[in-house]
Write a protein that holds these residues in place. Structure first.
Motif, PDB file in Angstrom:
ATOM      1  N   SER A 296       0.834  -1.190   0.000  1.00 31.94           N
ATOM      2  CA  SER A 296       0.000   0.000   0.000  1.00 31.94           C
ATOM      3  C   SER A 296       0.872   1.243   0.000  1.00 31.94           C
ATOM      4  CB  SER A 296      -0.924  -0.003   1.228  1.00 31.94           C
ATOM      5  OG  SER A 296      -0.135   0.022   2.400  1.00 31.94           O
ATOM      6  N   THR A 297       0.212   2.411  -0.125  1.00 28.27           N
ATOM      7  CA  THR A 297       0.949   3.685  -0.115  1.00 28.27           C
ATOM      8  C   THR A 297       1.642   3.895   1.214  1.00 28.27           C
ATOM      9  OG1 THR A 297      -0.709   4.565  -1.628  1.00 28.27           O
ATOM     10  CG2 THR A 297       0.703   6.165  -0.463  1.00 28.27           C
ATOM     11  N   GLY A 298       0.980   3.545   2.302  1.00 35.14           N
ATOM     12  CA  GLY A 298       1.602   3.677   3.625  1.00 35.14           C
ATOM     13  C   GLY A 298       2.842   2.819   3.760  1.00 35.14           C
TER      14      GLY A 298
ATOM     15  N   ALA B 179      21.225   8.356   6.241  1.00 35.29           N
ATOM     16  CA  ALA B 179      21.699   9.386   7.174  1.00 35.29           C
ATOM     17  C   ALA B 179      22.686   8.813   8.178  1.00 35.29           C
ATOM     18  CB  ALA B 179      20.503  10.016   7.899  1.00 35.29           C
ATOM     19  N   ILE B 180      22.419   7.592   8.643  1.00 34.71           N
ATOM     20  CA  ILE B 180      23.345   6.953   9.600  1.00 34.71           C
ATOM     21  C   ILE B 180      24.691   6.691   8.948  1.00 34.71           C
ATOM     22  CG2 ILE B 180      23.712   4.860  10.952  1.00 34.71           C
ATOM     23  CD1 ILE B 180      20.708   4.782  11.452  1.00 34.71           C
ATOM     24  N   VAL B 181      24.671   6.210   7.680  1.00 32.01           N
ATOM     25  CA  VAL B 181      25.937   5.926   6.977  1.00 32.01           C
ATOM     26  C   VAL B 181      26.732   7.209   6.765  1.00 32.01           C
ATOM     27  CG1 VAL B 181      26.899   5.091   4.821  1.00 32.01           C
ATOM     28  CG2 VAL B 181      25.030   3.849   5.909  1.00 32.01           C
TER      29      VAL B 181
ATOM     30  N   LEU C 101      10.489   3.975   2.291  1.00 33.85           N
ATOM     31  CA  LEU C 101      11.327   5.120   1.928  1.00 33.85           C
ATOM     32  C   LEU C 101      11.915   5.801   3.145  1.00 33.85           C
ATOM     33  CD1 LEU C 101       9.190   6.661  -0.978  1.00 33.85           C
ATOM     34  CD2 LEU C 101      11.290   5.309  -1.158  1.00 33.85           C
ATOM     35  N   LEU C 102      11.124   5.938   4.201  1.00 31.03           N
ATOM     36  CA  LEU C 102      11.653   6.550   5.438  1.00 31.03           C
ATOM     37  C   LEU C 102      12.782   5.722   6.023  1.00 31.03           C
ATOM     38  CD1 LEU C 102       8.383   7.769   7.190  1.00 31.03           C
ATOM     39  CD2 LEU C 102      10.151   9.171   6.119  1.00 31.03           C
ATOM     40  N   CYS C 103      12.639   4.402   6.013  1.00 33.30           N
ATOM     41  CA  CYS C 103      13.713   3.537   6.521  1.00 33.30           C
ATOM     42  C   CYS C 103      14.991   3.711   5.713  1.00 33.30           C
ATOM     43  CB  CYS C 103      13.243   2.080   6.518  1.00 33.30           C
ATOM     44  SG  CYS C 103      11.932   1.740   7.684  1.00 33.30           S
ATOM     45  N   VAL C 104      14.833   3.781   4.377  1.00 36.96           N
ATOM     46  CA  VAL C 104      16.016   3.955   3.528  1.00 36.96           C
ATOM     47  C   VAL C 104      16.689   5.296   3.823  1.00 36.96           C
ATOM     48  CG1 VAL C 104      16.775   4.222   1.142  1.00 36.96           C
ATOM     49  CG2 VAL C 104      15.120   2.443   1.735  1.00 36.96           C
TER      50      VAL C 104
END
Length: 790
Positions: free
Chosen positions: A612-614, A628-630, A620-623
């Motif tokens: 689903s869209t959610g 950002a962590i890397v 995408l947020l996880c990626v």
């Protein structure tokens, strides 16, 4: 020691007392007990011998309940050693000694100071002893004797379980056992007649009797009738002394109840009854009651009422009320005064529980006749039918006649009837009715597909008596006309594989029609393609209300066209026939060899994966968070660290212990590794300035010619030996970083960067045999080669 008794009351012991008295007259009224004498010879020890006793009698008797003013004399103790000079002292011990029984220590006379009760204690055990009054030494061993309490008749018989309540069936045979009573007497049963009880009846004759010895109460009359007398109170007396004059007595009451048996048949108080019932009585309602009397009670009075004959057996029914034992008369069919004005019924009432012992008193049933008079009542109009069902076509004009209802006045007056519709529901407002004729008409245009049935209620009343109203239900069925074209049963998602073959069925479609089966049961399918023929797909009517979509050519390419539109025409078999056109969407997808869809395009892939869209936003947020962590981690590693050496001039390689992770080969703050990158750079020895060497170091000289030819392995061994011998180096291991690669390998490079092979030298047809995992790769190289060939 001698024991004497002066009383002899018990008749049983009369002979013994006579012998005792005769013996006492010759020996001063005492019973002699012999005693051995002991001689005291000077110079000799005292010799003891076992005394010999000659008991003639060892017990006394004392009467209970002594009421005299003086103590009661019991008996006398006497020793042969007593010379009458008072030198012998008598001592009495044991049960009651000193309290109940006292003794004269000089004469040995025993008296009882209290009134005794044998029912509390029957005997007392005492001990007597004679001692020398001067020396207090026993003159003879202690003797034991018994004082028995002699019984008198001082207790009356008692009934411990009274009063009694008992039942006996009525009409029992004479001598039937009712109850056994028992009285107890506390006197001594072994002494005389004090405890011998006999029974007698004081009250209850001549109906009952009692056995004088056993106390069993029995009936004394034949056929005692409960309906004549039900309760009896019987008084039983128990008397001791075998019933003789002067005996004591006790009594108890026995309440006897006669239980019922079915010895009375039911009887109707009258042989003829008359009942008035109006013709307006409702079917199933109770119209009257009737009852037969039965003198019995309980289940013996239960009965059942039945209609055995009569012209009203089919119109009326009767049931039994178990509580009141009445017959409830109910109406089975409606009454009509104009047709029949009276009915006659023969009703029977019979017991349900019979006792065949009393069948000679029967029969246990009775019959009476009931005449029912039907009363004339002004009735409401009566419809000719209990309900009506009418039909009307959908889309009919307002005012179309649906049907007619008819009602008549059942009375002899035959009044005119007026009709109307009860507008209690919304459906009642969709129709109108003619008040005089009863014709029902439509008040709106109906759609069968919206509501196929309507229920209304029509009322009729007399013009002369408008309060008398009757109702009838009317159902209106909406008939169907063919006013709805057929359409596809659902939305179809049709997929065709790129490797499809001609004539392959890719989808089966069905249709539906809102009209009923008479106007749309048979559907016809065809392609709405106009004059041109569809080169990609065709349609086949299966003649079972389904159609199949088939392919016309081999292989479809998503790159060329990924979606096809196929117009389909569907018609029904109604009159007149109706049709509709629908467009099917066919998507081209890549499939496996077994026909499973692998992918169509990005949207299809995502939808087939069920994302689903959610879910996509969460991925995408996880990626983004991981990226950002890397980036933060790389930034921290590349940040410059402070020097760990105390002096900036000391750049020798040292081992510094710290908890921070180093930066790899780029971390050159703590070590000078330039000497290891090029052996010729280590020309002079550098010393640590933070530690003073105790031994002068040995200078190292390396000719330039030898530095050029030295090998890295030999250089490392040399530096290791100098570190082991140099006292100025730290006494711990040194961590070195070697980044010098060395000389070039003679084996040459295995990289394909310098390969001179061209694409034209390769044949990629073998990739198609590697399986479905390499299918995409085979398609790419096959497409490149085909383009190159073109």
């Amino acid at each position: 020691m001698r024991i004497a008794s002066t009383s002899c009351i018990c008749p049983v012991l009369f002979c013994l007392c006579f012998v005792q008295r005769c013996y006492g007259a010759a020996h001063h009224g005492s019973i002699k007990v012999t005693r051995n004498q002991t001689k005291h010879i000077e110079g000799e020890t005292e010799v003891h011998h076992r005394p010999k006793r000659g008991w003639v009698w060892n017990q006394f008797f004392v009467l209970e309940e002594h009421m005299g003013p003086d103590p009661q004399y019991v008996g006398k103790l006497h020793s042969n050693s007593d010379k009458g000079d008072g030198s012998v002292k008598y001592i009495l011990t044991g049960e009651g000694a000193g309290t109940i029984f006292i003794i004269d220590d000089t004469t040995g006379d025993i008296h009882s100071t209290k009134s005794l009760d044998r029912e509390q204690k029957t005997h007392y055990v005492l001990h007597a002893q004679a001692i020398d009054r001067r020396t207090n030494k026993p003159l003879e061993p202690e003797s034991e004797f018994i004082i028995k309490v002699q019984d008198i008749n001082d207790n009356a018989p008692k009934f411990t379980d009274g009063p009694y309540i008992v039942t006996v069936p009525e009409m029992s045979e004479m001598g039937t056992s009712v109850l056994q009573v028992t009285a107890t007497d506390a006197d001594d049963p072994t002494y005389g007649n004090s405890a011998r009880v006999v029974y007698s009846i004081l009250q209850g004759q001549p109906y009952f009797s009692v056995d004088p010895k056993t106390g069993v109460i029995r009936t004394a009359l034949h056929n005692m009738d409960r309906e004549a007398r039900e309760h009896y109170s019987v008084v039983i007396q128990a008397k001791d002394m075998a019933g003789q004059v002067g005996g004591l007595s006790g009594s108890t009451t026995v309440n006897i109840t006669l239980t019922d048996v079915n010895d009375n048949p039911p009887r109707f108080p009258q042989k003829h009854y008359q009942l008035y019932v109006p013709e307006s009585a409702q079917v199933g309602s109770a119209v009257g009651k009737i009852k037969a009397n039965d003198a019995d009670t309980g289940s013996n009075a239960d009965m059942k009422y039945t209609i055995i004959n009569g012209d009203g057996a089919g119109v009326f029914s009767i049931s039994t009320d178990k509580e009141t034992r009445e017959g409830i008369l109910s109406l089975k069919k409606p009454l009509n005064y104009e047709k029949k004005k009276s009915y006659t019924l023969n009703i029977e009432g019979a017991n349900t529980h019979l006792d065949f012992r009393f069948s000679h008193l029967g029969p246990f049933k009775d019959v009476t006749m009931l005449k029912i008079i039907v009363g004339d009542v002004d009735e409401p109009p009566l419809f000719t039918m209990p309900s009506y069902v009418m039909d009307v076509y959908e889309n009919a004009k307002i005012g179309t006649a649906v049907g007619t209802v008819t009602a008549q006045d059942p009375d002899t007056a035959n009044s005119l009837v007026r009709y109307f519709i009860d507008h209690n529901t919304e459906e009642d407002r969709y129709f109108t009715i003619d008040a005089n004729t009863g014709t029902i008409k439509t008040a709106k245009i109906f759609d069968r597909e919206e509501t196929p049935w309507y229920n209304i209620t029509v009322a009729a009343s007399e013009i002369d008596s408008p309060g008398l109203v009757s109702h009838v239900p009317v159902g209106v069925r909406i008939l169907d006309v063919n006013d709805n074209p057929p359409e596809l049963a659902r939305e179809y998602d049709i997929v065709v594989c790129e490797n499809a073959k001609p004539g392959q069925v890719i989808q089966t479609i069905t249709a539906t029609d809102k009209d009923n089966s008479a106007n749309g049961a048979r559907f016809h399918f065809s392609l709405d393609e106009g004059p041109s023929l569809n080169p990609n797909f065709t349609l086949r009517d299966n003649e079972d209300n389904t159609a199949s979509i088939l392919t016309r050519r081999r292989k479809y390419s998503r790159t060329t066209q990924d979606i096809y539109y196929l117009p389909v025409l569907i018609s029904d078999g109604g009159v007149p026939p109706l049709s509709s056109s629908s467009t099917l969407t066919i998507r081209v997808c890549a499939c496996e060899r077994d026909g499973r869809v692998r992918t169509c395009h990005a949207e299809a892939f995502l939808s087939s994966a069920g994302l689903s869209t959610g879910a996509l936003i969460a991925i995408l947020l996880c990626v983004v968070i991981l990226l950002a962590i890397v980036v933060l981690f790389i930034t921290l590693r590349r940040s410059k660290k402070e020097p760990l050496i105390i002096s900036e001039e000391d750049v020798r390689e040292n081992v510094v212990t710290y908890d921070d992770e180093g930066g790899g080969e780029e971390d050159t703050e703590a070590f000078d590794i330039t000497a290891l990158r090029n052996p010729s750079a280590a020309e002079e020895l550098k010393y640590r300035r933070d530690v003073r060497p105790e031994v002068k170091p040995v200078p190292r000289h390396h000719p330039s010619s030898s530095l050029d030819s030295v090998d890295v392995q030999e250089f490392i061994k040399q530096r290791l030996a100098e570190a082991d011998l140099d006292p100025s180096v730290p006494p711990y291991d040194s961590l070195q970083t070697y980044a010098y690669e060395g000389h070039r390998s003679e084996a040459g490079s295995i990289s394909s960067l310098d390969s001179v092979t061209t694409h034209s030298d390769q044949d990629y047809n073998y990739l198609g045999d590697w399986g479905p995992e390499f299918k995409k790769l085979a398609e790419l190289y096959g497409q490149i080669e085909s383009e190159r060939t073109t």
